[in-house]
Motif scaffolding. Structure first.
Motif, short mmCIF file in Angstrom:
data_model
loop_
_atom_site.label_atom_id
_atom_site.label_comp_id
_atom_site.label_asym_id
_atom_site.label_seq_id
_atom_site.Cartn_x
_atom_site.Cartn_y
_atom_site.Cartn_z
N LYS A 43 -13.82 24.95 42.55
CA LYS A 43 -15.27 24.89 42.39
C LYS A 43 -15.71 23.52 41.91
CE LYS A 43 -16.03 29.81 41.47
NZ LYS A 43 -16.70 30.79 40.58
N GLU A 44 -16.98 23.24 42.10
CA GLU A 44 -17.54 21.98 41.64
C GLU A 44 -17.75 22.03 40.12
OE1 GLU A 44 -20.02 20.65 45.65
OE2 GLU A 44 -21.06 21.00 43.75
N ARG A 45 -17.73 20.85 39.52
CA ARG A 45 -18.02 20.78 38.09
C ARG A 45 -19.48 21.13 37.85
NH1 ARG A 45 -15.67 15.70 34.78
NH2 ARG A 45 -13.90 16.42 36.03
N GLU A 46 -19.73 21.91 36.79
CA GLU A 46 -21.10 22.32 36.48
C GLU A 46 -21.42 22.06 35.02
OE1 GLU A 46 -22.05 26.48 36.63
OE2 GLU A 46 -20.23 27.08 35.54
N GLY A 47 -22.68 21.84 34.76
CA GLY A 47 -23.15 21.68 33.39
C GLY A 47 -23.22 23.02 32.71
N VAL A 48 -22.67 23.13 31.52
CA VAL A 48 -22.66 24.37 30.76
C VAL A 48 -23.75 24.34 29.68
CG1 VAL A 48 -21.31 25.85 29.23
CG2 VAL A 48 -20.20 24.71 31.18
N SER A 49 -23.73 23.27 28.88
CA SER A 49 -24.69 23.16 27.80
C SER A 49 -24.80 21.72 27.37
CB SER A 49 -24.25 24.03 26.61
OG SER A 49 -25.18 23.95 25.56
N CYS A 50 -25.99 21.33 26.94
CA CYS A 50 -26.21 19.95 26.52
C CYS A 50 -27.08 19.94 25.28
CB CYS A 50 -26.88 19.16 27.64
SG CYS A 50 -25.90 19.13 29.14
N ILE A 51 -26.94 18.88 24.49
CA ILE A 51 -27.70 18.76 23.25
C ILE A 51 -28.19 17.33 23.11
CG2 ILE A 51 -25.61 18.31 21.88
CD1 ILE A 51 -26.96 19.99 19.62
N SER A 52 -29.43 17.17 22.68
CA SER A 52 -30.00 15.84 22.52
C SER A 52 -29.35 15.12 21.34
CB SER A 52 -31.50 15.94 22.32
OG SER A 52 -31.78 16.65 21.12
N THR A 58 -31.79 21.62 23.20
CA THR A 58 -30.55 22.11 23.80
C THR A 58 -30.86 22.73 25.16
OG1 THR A 58 -30.75 24.24 22.67
CG2 THR A 58 -29.42 22.55 21.59
N ASN A 59 -29.84 22.87 25.96
CA ASN A 59 -30.00 23.40 27.30
C ASN A 59 -28.73 24.17 27.65
OD1 ASN A 59 -30.89 23.85 29.89
ND2 ASN A 59 -31.36 21.71 30.33
N TYR A 60 -28.90 25.31 28.33
CA TYR A 60 -27.76 26.14 28.72
C TYR A 60 -27.90 26.58 30.17
CZ TYR A 60 -27.07 26.66 23.66
OH TYR A 60 -26.87 26.42 22.32
N VAL A 61 -26.79 26.64 30.86
CA VAL A 61 -26.81 27.26 32.18
C VAL A 61 -27.03 28.75 31.99
CG1 VAL A 61 -24.31 27.65 32.29
CG2 VAL A 61 -25.61 27.30 34.39
N ASP A 62 -27.70 29.39 32.94
CA ASP A 62 -28.08 30.80 32.78
C ASP A 62 -26.90 31.71 32.48
OD1 ASP A 62 -30.81 30.86 35.24
OD2 ASP A 62 -30.74 30.21 33.14
N SER A 63 -25.77 31.41 33.07
CA SER A 63 -24.61 32.32 32.96
C SER A 63 -24.03 32.38 31.54
CB SER A 63 -23.52 31.91 33.95
OG SER A 63 -23.08 30.60 33.69
N VAL A 64 -24.38 31.43 30.67
CA VAL A 64 -23.82 31.44 29.31
C VAL A 64 -24.89 31.67 28.24
CG1 VAL A 64 -22.02 29.86 30.09
CG2 VAL A 64 -23.98 28.96 28.81
N LYS A 65 -26.13 31.77 28.63
CA LYS A 65 -27.21 31.98 27.65
C LYS A 65 -26.97 33.26 26.86
CE LYS A 65 -30.91 29.40 29.93
NZ LYS A 65 -32.20 29.49 30.67
N GLY A 66 -27.13 33.14 25.55
CA GLY A 66 -26.90 34.28 24.68
C GLY A 66 -25.45 34.47 24.27
N ARG A 67 -24.54 33.73 24.89
CA ARG A 67 -23.11 33.84 24.55
C ARG A 67 -22.56 32.55 23.97
NH1 ARG A 67 -19.44 34.56 28.44
NH2 ARG A 67 -20.63 33.52 30.08
N PHE A 68 -23.04 31.42 24.45
CA PHE A 68 -22.54 30.11 24.00
C PHE A 68 -23.60 29.44 23.13
CE2 PHE A 68 -19.47 29.04 27.77
CZ PHE A 68 -18.86 30.28 27.61
N THR A 69 -23.12 28.67 22.15
CA THR A 69 -24.01 27.90 21.29
C THR A 69 -23.46 26.49 21.12
OG1 THR A 69 -24.64 29.89 20.07
CG2 THR A 69 -25.16 27.76 19.06
N ILE A 70 -24.29 25.51 21.42
CA ILE A 70 -23.89 24.12 21.22
C ILE A 70 -24.49 23.62 19.91
CG2 ILE A 70 -25.87 23.14 22.49
CD1 ILE A 70 -23.92 21.04 23.64
#
Length: 127
Positions: A43-52, A58-70
């Motif tokens: 698979k291609e590399r994808e952005g998971v989460s980013c923080i200023s 902060t920003n999260y890909v939909d598939s990890v929202k509510g499960r991951f915290t940066i």
């Protein structure tokens, strides 16, 4: 020498948790937005989460929202990715990267914005 080093990956059962760390050496992380990206086999590399740089955006890909915290601890020059309720589809090599520009106010997970990358850490979610 500017360097980012990821750690904290491993093998975990579905539903389990891991905390990834991204530690910087040779430069001060708090000037930069930091992103976590992942690449699964075939698979291609994808952005998971980013923080200023300030941590205020902060920003999260939909598939990890509510499960991951940066989060970031600028005093320790480290950014974290807390991953809970892990699923087999989270299996990938996880990379952290630093923004090419300092003091970006809004967190954006566009890979083209990042020019300093770590070597990656493997996360495997399997029973």
């Amino acid at each position: 020498q500017l360097q980012l080093v990821e750690s904290g990956g491993g093998l975990v059962q579905p539903g389990g948790s891991l905390r990834l760390s991204c530690a910087a050496s040779g430069f001060t992380l708090d000037y930069y937005a930091i992103g976590w990206f992942r690449q699964a086999p075939g698979k291609e590399r994808e952005g998971v989460s980013c923080i200023s740089s300030s941590g205020g955006s902060t920003n999260y890909v939909d598939s990890v929202k509510g499960r991951f915290t940066i989060s970031r601890d600028n005093a320790k020059n480290t950014v974290y990715l807390q991953m809970n309720s892990l699923k087999p589809e989270d299996t990938a090599v996880y990379y952290c990267a630093a923004d090419s520009r300092i003091y970006r106010v809004k967190a954006m997970c566009n890979m083209t914005l990042y020019d300093q990358w770590g070597q990656g850490t493997q996360v495997t979610v399997s029973s």
